[in-house]
Motif scaffolding. Structure first.
Motif, PDB file in Angstrom:
ATOM      1  N   ASN A 184       8.828  -4.483   3.871  1.00 12.59           N
ATOM      2  CA  ASN A 184       7.528  -3.842   3.850  1.00 12.59           C
ATOM      3  C   ASN A 184       6.510  -4.926   3.558  1.00 12.59           C
ATOM      4  OD1 ASN A 184       5.449  -1.805   1.977  1.00 12.59           O
ATOM      5  ND2 ASN A 184       6.045  -1.216   4.026  1.00 12.59           N
ATOM      6  N   SER A 198       2.019  -5.792   2.839  1.00 13.19           N
ATOM      7  CA  SER A 198       0.691  -5.296   2.520  1.00 13.19           C
ATOM      8  C   SER A 198      -0.277  -6.461   2.594  1.00 13.19           C
ATOM      9  CB  SER A 198       0.689  -4.706   1.104  1.00 13.19           C
ATOM     10  OG  SER A 198      -0.601  -4.276   0.739  1.00 13.19           O
ATOM     11  N   SER A 240      -4.604  -7.608   1.816  1.00 18.78           N
ATOM     12  CA  SER A 240      -5.925  -7.332   1.265  1.00 18.78           C
ATOM     13  C   SER A 240      -6.762  -8.571   1.524  1.00 18.78           C
ATOM     14  CB  SER A 240      -5.814  -7.043  -0.240  1.00 18.78           C
ATOM     15  OG  SER A 240      -7.074  -6.707  -0.792  1.00 18.78           O
ATOM     16  N   ASP A 262       2.581  -3.314  -2.325  1.00 16.00           N
ATOM     17  CA  ASP A 262       1.139  -3.214  -2.111  1.00 16.00           C
ATOM     18  C   ASP A 262       0.465  -4.327  -2.888  1.00 16.00           C
ATOM     19  OD1 ASP A 262      -1.128  -1.835  -0.905  1.00 16.00           O
ATOM     20  OD2 ASP A 262      -1.700  -1.355  -2.958  1.00 16.00           O
ATOM     21  N   GLU A 296      -3.584  -5.873  -3.879  1.00 14.43           N
ATOM     22  CA  GLU A 296      -5.032  -5.645  -3.896  1.00 14.43           C
ATOM     23  C   GLU A 296      -5.711  -6.831  -4.552  1.00 14.43           C
ATOM     24  OE1 GLU A 296      -6.814  -3.202  -2.589  1.00 14.43           O
ATOM     25  OE2 GLU A 296      -5.127  -1.903  -2.026  1.00 14.43           O
ATOM     26  N   THR A 311      -1.562  -0.061  -6.908  1.00 15.61           N
ATOM     27  CA  THR A 311      -0.579  -0.804  -6.113  1.00 15.61           C
ATOM     28  C   THR A 311       0.824  -0.250  -6.352  1.00 15.61           C
ATOM     29  OG1 THR A 311      -0.380  -2.562  -7.788  1.00 15.61           O
ATOM     30  CG2 THR A 311      -1.937  -2.935  -5.965  1.00 15.61           C
ATOM     31  N   GLU A 365       1.026   3.083  -4.353  1.00 14.21           N
ATOM     32  CA  GLU A 365       1.171   2.846  -2.911  1.00 14.21           C
ATOM     33  C   GLU A 365       2.535   2.260  -2.573  1.00 14.21           C
ATOM     34  OE1 GLU A 365      -1.422   1.882   0.115  1.00 14.21           O
ATOM     35  OE2 GLU A 365      -3.180   1.819  -1.177  1.00 14.21           O
ATOM     36  N   ALA A 366       3.029   1.328  -3.367  1.00 18.12           N
ATOM     37  CA  ALA A 366       4.349   0.741  -3.117  1.00 18.12           C
ATOM     38  C   ALA A 366       5.432   1.812  -3.211  1.00 18.12           C
ATOM     39  CB  ALA A 366       4.615  -0.400  -4.094  1.00 18.12           C
ATOM     40  N   LYS A 414       5.213   3.844  -0.059  1.00 19.74           N
ATOM     41  CA  LYS A 414       5.652   3.057   1.093  1.00 19.74           C
ATOM     42  C   LYS A 414       7.163   2.848   1.093  1.00 19.74           C
ATOM     43  CE  LYS A 414       2.905  -0.394   2.305  1.00 19.74           C
ATOM     44  NZ  LYS A 414       2.025  -1.578   2.143  1.00 19.74           N
ATOM     45  N   ALA A 431      -0.122  -7.362  -7.271  1.00 25.44           N
ATOM     46  CA  ALA A 431       0.763  -6.647  -6.354  1.00 25.44           C
ATOM     47  C   ALA A 431       1.789  -5.877  -7.166  1.00 25.44           C
ATOM     48  CB  ALA A 431       1.462  -7.632  -5.420  1.00 25.44           C
TER      49      ALA A 431
END
Length: 195
Positions: free
Chosen positions: A77, A79, A81, A98, A100, A137, A140-141, A144, A174
């Motif tokens: 996976n 991500s 930003s 994720d 950010e 994060t 979202e992780a 995901k 992250a």
């Protein structure tokens, strides 16, 4: 409402990867990538996935029902930003990541009320923007890893998982989620020479 405790923050030791990267069943590889504005993201992703599947062709990556890209025999996976990206590759279990860039968030209270339970909202209130971005994060992780997006959150299951958050330099945070309760052996790669 999502209300897991925040995961621990680990201090990564970023290293240059060996030319022949190998991934065993208990390993987790995390790649810190800098994206060029002139190179499509799919090309960058494919370049790094070829470290694991050298014969990967040029066709678009297949996607699961809910949109998560996949390859047979490889859990991954990624991500991004801004121009920063993190790629996670797991040796055995579904993974979500994720990242950010750290920044002030004027809407973090409203977003927290919409997505997070009371205990997590309180931790975010006490910890400010950094705590909010760590929680976001992680959230979202976690989604995901299950192959679902923020707006499909009602389909998420409270699965056993291992999670951690980590800084990406001094400007981003992250979080990683692996759908296994077992702690993986983590390797942090920063392959600037490959870019």
């Amino acid at each position: 409402m999502w209300d897991f405790p925040l995961p621990p923050i680990v201090a990564p030791q970023w290293q240059t990867p060996h030319p022949d990267v190998t991934l065993d069943s208990h390993a987790l590889h995390l790649w810190w990538l800098t994206l060029s504005p002139n190179v499509p993201r799919e090309v960058v992703l494919r370049t790094y996935l070829r470290c694991y599947q050298p014969n990967l062709g040029e066709e678009p990556l297949p996607r699961a029902t809910r949109g998560k890209p996949y390859l047979d025999g490889l859990e991954f996976n990624w991500s991004h930003s801004g121009n920063l990206a993190v790629l996670a590759v797991s040796g055995r279990a579904a993974v979500g990541v994720d990242v950010e860039i750290l920044r002030p968030c004027s809407q973090c209270s409203a977003i927290s009320r919409r997505f997070f339970g009371a205990a997590l909202q309180q931790r975010i209130l006490e910890g400010g923007d950094r705590s909010f971005l760590q929680a976001w994060t992680y959230y979202e992780a976690w989604l995901k890893a299950q192959g679902i997006g923020v707006w499909q959150r009602t389909a998420a299951q409270p699965l056993e998982h291992w999670a951690a958050s980590f800084p990406v330099g001094d400007r981003a945070i992250a979080s990683i989620v692996v759908l296994t309760p077992t702690v993986p052996q983590c390797f942090f790669f920063r392959p600037e020479a490959m870019e």
